[in-house]
Design a protein around this motif. Structure first.
Motif, mmCIF file in Angstrom:
data_model
loop_
_atom_site.group_PDB
_atom_site.id
_atom_site.type_symbol
_atom_site.label_atom_id
_atom_site.label_comp_id
_atom_site.label_asym_id
_atom_site.label_seq_id
_atom_site.Cartn_x
_atom_site.Cartn_y
_atom_site.Cartn_z
ATOM 1 N N LYS A 177 0.826 -1.225 0.000
ATOM 2 C CA LYS A 177 0.000 0.000 0.000
ATOM 3 C C LYS A 177 0.851 1.262 0.000
ATOM 4 O O LYS A 177 0.528 2.235 -0.673
ATOM 5 N N ASN A 178 1.949 1.233 0.773
ATOM 6 C CA ASN A 178 2.797 2.429 0.849
ATOM 7 C C ASN A 178 3.800 2.525 -0.307
ATOM 8 O O ASN A 178 4.613 3.437 -0.355
ATOM 9 N N GLY A 179 3.760 1.549 -1.200
ATOM 10 C CA GLY A 179 4.608 1.606 -2.398
ATOM 11 C C GLY A 179 6.067 1.275 -2.162
ATOM 12 O O GLY A 179 6.894 1.460 -3.052
ATOM 13 N N LYS A 180 6.392 0.784 -0.941
ATOM 14 C CA LYS A 180 7.814 0.582 -0.631
ATOM 15 C C LYS A 180 8.307 -0.843 -0.861
ATOM 16 O O LYS A 180 9.506 -1.073 -0.917
ATOM 17 N N LEU A 181 7.376 -1.767 -0.980
ATOM 18 C CA LEU A 181 7.759 -3.162 -1.235
ATOM 19 C C LEU A 181 7.089 -3.645 -2.517
ATOM 20 O O LEU A 181 5.885 -3.449 -2.696
ATOM 21 N N SER A 182 7.866 -4.260 -3.385
ATOM 22 C CA SER A 182 7.271 -4.890 -4.570
ATOM 23 C C SER A 182 7.622 -6.372 -4.550
ATOM 24 O O SER A 182 8.726 -6.752 -4.153
ATOM 25 N N VAL A 183 6.651 -7.182 -4.960
ATOM 26 C CA VAL A 183 6.834 -8.629 -4.891
ATOM 27 C C VAL A 183 6.496 -9.265 -6.231
ATOM 28 O O VAL A 183 5.432 -9.022 -6.799
ATOM 29 N N MET A 203 5.347 -10.505 4.687
ATOM 30 C CA MET A 203 6.170 -9.530 3.963
ATOM 31 C C MET A 203 5.447 -8.184 3.838
ATOM 32 O O MET A 203 6.040 -7.125 4.039
ATOM 33 N N PHE A 204 4.156 -8.235 3.509
ATOM 34 C CA PHE A 204 3.423 -6.969 3.360
ATOM 35 C C PHE A 204 3.205 -6.284 4.704
ATOM 36 O O PHE A 204 3.155 -5.057 4.781
ATOM 37 N N LYS A 205 3.121 -7.091 5.764
ATOM 38 C CA LYS A 205 3.021 -6.502 7.104
ATOM 39 C C LYS A 205 4.319 -5.774 7.431
ATOM 40 O O LYS A 205 4.327 -4.656 7.953
ATOM 41 N N TYR A 206 5.432 -6.422 7.095
ATOM 42 C CA TYR A 206 6.733 -5.809 7.335
ATOM 43 C C TYR A 206 6.892 -4.509 6.538
ATOM 44 O O TYR A 206 7.473 -3.536 7.004
ATOM 45 N N ALA A 207 6.309 -4.504 5.334
ATOM 46 C CA ALA A 207 6.440 -3.320 4.460
ATOM 47 C C ALA A 207 5.890 -2.071 5.124
ATOM 48 O O ALA A 207 6.388 -0.966 4.919
ATOM 49 N N GLU A 208 4.877 -2.255 5.986
ATOM 50 C CA GLU A 208 4.270 -1.087 6.644
ATOM 51 C C GLU A 208 5.258 -0.424 7.605
ATOM 52 O O GLU A 208 5.067 0.729 7.993
ATOM 53 N N THR A 209 6.297 -1.151 8.035
ATOM 54 C CA THR A 209 7.288 -0.581 8.961
ATOM 55 C C THR A 209 8.431 0.105 8.221
ATOM 56 O O THR A 209 9.306 0.699 8.851
ATOM 57 N N MET A 210 8.434 0.015 6.898
ATOM 58 C CA MET A 210 9.578 0.575 6.161
ATOM 59 C C MET A 210 9.407 2.069 5.914
ATOM 60 O O MET A 210 8.324 2.569 5.821
ATOM 61 N N TYR A 238 13.804 -6.373 -11.723
ATOM 62 C CA TYR A 238 12.683 -5.672 -12.370
ATOM 63 C C TYR A 238 11.772 -5.050 -11.318
ATOM 64 O O TYR A 238 11.224 -3.976 -11.507
ATOM 65 N N ALA A 239 11.632 -5.748 -10.192
ATOM 66 C CA ALA A 239 10.759 -5.247 -9.132
ATOM 67 C C ALA A 239 11.389 -4.062 -8.416
ATOM 68 O O ALA A 239 10.707 -3.281 -7.758
ATOM 69 N N LYS A 240 12.706 -3.944 -8.547
ATOM 70 C CA LYS A 240 13.415 -2.855 -7.851
ATOM 71 C C LYS A 240 13.478 -1.589 -8.692
ATOM 72 O O LYS A 240 13.798 -0.517 -8.193
ATOM 73 N N HIS A 241 13.182 -1.721 -9.958
ATOM 74 C CA HIS A 241 13.306 -0.565 -10.852
ATOM 75 C C HIS A 241 12.149 0.421 -10.726
ATOM 76 O O HIS A 241 12.111 1.420 -11.432
ATOM 77 N N ILE A 242 11.212 0.128 -9.836
ATOM 78 C CA ILE A 242 10.040 0.999 -9.685
ATOM 79 C C ILE A 242 10.382 2.147 -8.743
ATOM 80 O O ILE A 242 10.993 1.935 -7.687
ATOM 81 N N LYS A 243 9.968 3.336 -9.125
ATOM 82 C CA LYS A 243 10.233 4.530 -8.303
ATOM 83 C C LYS A 243 9.628 4.357 -6.906
ATOM 84 O O LYS A 243 8.522 3.835 -6.788
ATOM 85 N N ASP A 244 10.357 4.783 -5.890
ATOM 86 C CA ASP A 244 9.943 4.748 -4.476
ATOM 87 C C ASP A 244 9.995 3.355 -3.830
ATOM 88 O O ASP A 244 9.855 3.246 -2.619
ATOM 89 N N VAL A 245 10.186 2.315 -4.624
ATOM 90 C CA VAL A 245 10.308 0.979 -4.023
ATOM 91 C C VAL A 245 11.650 0.889 -3.288
ATOM 92 O O VAL A 245 12.693 1.222 -3.839
#
Ligand SMILES: [Mn+2]
Length: 319
Positions: free
Chosen positions: A211-217, A312-319, A241-248
């Motif tokens: 949701k916060n755009g910081k993790l891509s899977v 993983m998505f739960k962890y993403a909220e802490t990033m 490829y998943a890392k090439h997204i802005k803000d990820v």
């Protein structure tokens, strides 16, 4: 360690399962060098060599089976943060009288009787290069290409944060000794099968972002491999490829493991993690029993797909 290397007679060299360019390049480069010194050398990896690396001189000598581990006086483990990274044979290799641990992972456990762990080295191939210099072994074209492959691939073609001056210095020297940058790049990046491009299409279609755009899977299933007629060992570098997204900040590739397979005992999924530098994915991987570098790490898990993604998505909220 150097004096032991000089005295060793029958040497097993091994690198990690699901080998990358550094695991193969370091293995072959040091193997060719020790053979040149007159030692009886066996190169070992439990998984097949990815097709893109099969042009490297000496890869045909890499064996996936060892009949008798008792015949070796020395084992050299390359590019492995932990001995278990070599796979099922770790328990047999542990019984070889002398273990030498050569690696650049910050998470290295320090196993072995002798070790050369250089966490600032861009690749294990850089440490192998240093050892060849100390031993004063001439660098053949084959060795030069193998070292070049290790440095090229572990730095993401000189793009990652480990792209140091040494990475360029060593590469320059390897090119002057006969490594051909275009030929090597063409083998590694320009020889994909049609199936692997179709697989890429399927994997890219699986992308999910937190949701916060910081993790891509990205997710890779065995069905996708089946449908495209590809092989797990041919899957290289997809996570980028998943890392090439802005803000990820963190990119993950979840890869379904074969139900039976020597490389994957009881494992359901392999997870590759890449970071933009703001999150230490080496720590995340260690929490799941894996390891790696702050910007590049991985782990294997017996969690099911939905639970794994949920965590993983739960962890993403802490990033
Ligand atoms: Mn490496």
């Amino acid at each position: 360690m150097i004096s032991h290397l000089k005295n060793a007679e029958t040497v097993l060299l091994a690198s990690h399962i699901h080998p990358d360019g550094d695991a193969i390049g370091s293995l072959v480069a040091l193997g060719l060098a020790l053979s040149h010194m007159g030692k009886k050398v066996t190169l070992f990896n439990e998984c097949p060599v990815p097709k893109v690396y099969r042009f490297i001189e000496g890869v045909d000598n890499i064996t996936m089976e060892i009949d008798d581990f008792h015949t070796f006086d020395t084992a050299i483990i390359l590019d492995c943060a932990d001995l278990v990274r070599i796979g099922d044979s770790a328990k047999d290799v542990a019984k070889i009288p002398v273990l030498i641990n050569i690696d650049h992972h910050a998470t290295n456990t320090g196993f072995g009787n002798f070790k050369k762990i250089e966490t600032t080295a861009c690749a294990t191939a850089e440490i192998v290069y240093d050892i060849l210099k100390i031993l004063d072994i001439p660098i053949s074209v084959g060795i030069a290409e193998a070292i070049y492959v290790g440095v090229l691939t572990d730095t993401g073609s000189f793009r990652f944060s480990n792209t140091t001056k040494e990475a360029f210095d060593i590469s320059k020297e390897m090119v002057s000794l006969g490594a051909n940058p275009y030929k090597i790049a063409d083998h590694i990046y320009g020889t994909y099968s049609l199936g692997s491009i179709k697989l890429l299409h399927k994997i890219l279609g699986s992308i999910e972002v937190s949701k916060n755009g910081k993790l891509s899977v990205l997710s890779l299933t065995l069905d996708m491999i089946d449908e495209t007629g590809t092989h797990p060992e041919d899957i290289i570098g997809l996570v980028h490829y998943a890392k090439h997204i802005k803000d990820v900040k963190v990119a993950a590739l979840i890869q379904e493991a074969p139900a039976t397979g020597k490389c994957d005992n009881g494992t359901l999924f392999h997870v590759s993690l890449r970071s933009d530098g703001s999150v230490d994915v080496g720590v995340i991987a260690s929490n799941y029993g894996g390891g790696g570098h702050p910007n590049s790490a991985g782990f294997s898990t017996k969690l099911n797909y939905l639970d794994l993604k949920k965590q993983m998505f739960k962890y993403a909220e802490t990033m």
